[in-house]
Design an enzyme around this catalytic site. Structure first.
Site, PDB file in Angstrom:
ATOM      1  CG  HIS A  99      41.609  39.472  39.331  1.00  0.00           C
ATOM      2  ND1 HIS A  99      41.539  39.670  40.691  1.00  0.00           N
ATOM      3  CD2 HIS A  99      41.161  38.205  39.110  1.00  0.00           C
ATOM      4  CE1 HIS A  99      41.081  38.574  41.266  1.00  0.00           C
ATOM      5  NE2 HIS A  99      40.841  37.685  40.329  1.00  0.00           N
ATOM      6  CB  CYS A 138      37.572  38.188  40.289  1.00  0.00           C
ATOM      7  SG  CYS A 138      37.714  36.790  41.431  1.00  0.00           S
ATOM      8  CG  ASN A 168      41.714  35.620  43.394  1.00  0.00           C
ATOM      9  OD1 ASN A 168      41.217  36.726  43.564  1.00  0.00           O
ATOM     10  ND2 ASN A 168      41.295  34.785  42.449  1.00  0.00           N
TER      11      ASN A 168
END
Length: 323
Positions: free
Chosen positions: A250, A114, A280
């Site tokens: 993020h 990520c 996500n």
């Protein structure tokens, strides 16, 4: 004068299939309300059968090039941040290079889960600052739907697929914190925390594996580390949180996003949030949010932006950029 990597184009791509939270109710012990309350996610996109990470990355890149009024022949390098490449090798970036019709320059992947896009931006900025490249396409693209355990309700409802891209161009700037472009970066990792977020398979174990996560532990590390790396990057640029126009974090979990903003002393009015619509998307989430934020009219030229992310490794970092 200082050579900065300036953003001159943005673009993103999302697969056609939209999966609302309610769709999971038929196969999992979960509800739309449960997912929303714990993550802020309302829906996500899943790649179609046969649609790959490099397919999505190329489409996002094409849109970033169009936004800049340039073509693939104007690009010197491609950096793709991904943990879900099409093949073990060659890199997804070289596949994007081919799909764009780009026959010169170089292309490579960056893998920091990520945090991958933050790592990729840092690498691209260094390539431009050192004179190794004039224009660099930086892409985040993921097909996390392919590594989900669909019986694990705590993880499979959180992730989605997509891609986002920025086109960076080297420009001479005065060398102050008022410059346009990437002003500073901060990268970190700590392999002691591998077991908090990982995929239990890989090439050397001859298995594909599924994503495994200790959500509560990741959350505990995330807020502290994200606020710390953002403040460190700002300090390196000679700036402070009060100077920030937008945090573009993020997009993992709305509670992490809210907690980080609070720890930095910033209002959620200064945060670009897309997690409700995309879930996500790992390394794709920051460039997706930047592109969407620009489309919405939130992000404008001259705005000071902080992006920050944390992912498996643990790996985390932040980039300060003036739009």
């Amino acid at each position: 004068m200082t050579r900065r990597a300036v953003v001159v184009g943005t673009g993103h791509y999302l697969p056609e299939r939209v999966v609302e939270n309610a769709e999971f109710e038929a196969t999992l012990d979960t509800t739309d309300e449960w997912i929303r309350s714990r993550s802020g996610i309302e829906r996500r996109h899943f790649a179609a059968e046969g649609e790959t990470t490099s397919d999505m990355a190329a489409k996002a890149a094409e849109r970033a090039l169009a936004d800049a009024g340039l073509t693939a022949e104007d690009v010197d390098a491609i950096v793709v941040a991904t943990s879900t490449p099409d093949l073990t090798f060659p890199s997804a970036a070289t596949m994007v290079q081919s799909k764009l019709g780009m026959t010169k320059g170089f292309a490579f992947d960056v893998q920091a889960v990520c945090a991958g896009f933050v790592y990729a931006l840092s690498n691209a900025s260094a390539l431009i600052a050192s004179g190794q490249a004039e224009r660099v396409l930086v892409i985040g693209a993921e097909t996390f739907s392919r590594i989900m355990d669909w019986t694990d309700r705590s993880t499979c409802v959180l992730f989605g697929d997509g891609a986002g891209a920025l086109l960076l161009e080297g420009q001479e700037q005065p060398g102050t914190h008022r410059d346009r472009g990437i002003l500073s970066t901060d990268l970190n990792s700590d392999g002691r925390y591998k077991d908090l977020l990982y995929v239990d398979g890989g090439v050397s174990t001859q298995s594909t594996g599924y994503l495994r996560m200790q959500g509560n532990q990741v959350f505990r590390h995330a807020v502290e580390k994200l606020a710390s790396t953002a403040n460190t990057a700002l300090d390196r640029a000679g700036l402070a949180a009060a100077d920030v126009d937008w945090i573009v974090p993020h997009q993992a979990n709305i509670r992490i996003i809210q907690g980080t903003a609070k720890k930095m002393g910033l209002s959620m009015d200064k945060v670009v949030v897309t997690v409700q619509d995309h879930g996500n998307t790992s390394a794709a989430s920051i460039p997706l949010a930047l592109s969407v934020g620009k489309e919405r009219g939130q992000i404008k030229q001259g705005d000071l932006i902080v992006t920050e992310a944390i992912g498996g490794g643990l790996a985390w970092g932040a980039v300060v950029v003036r739009w």
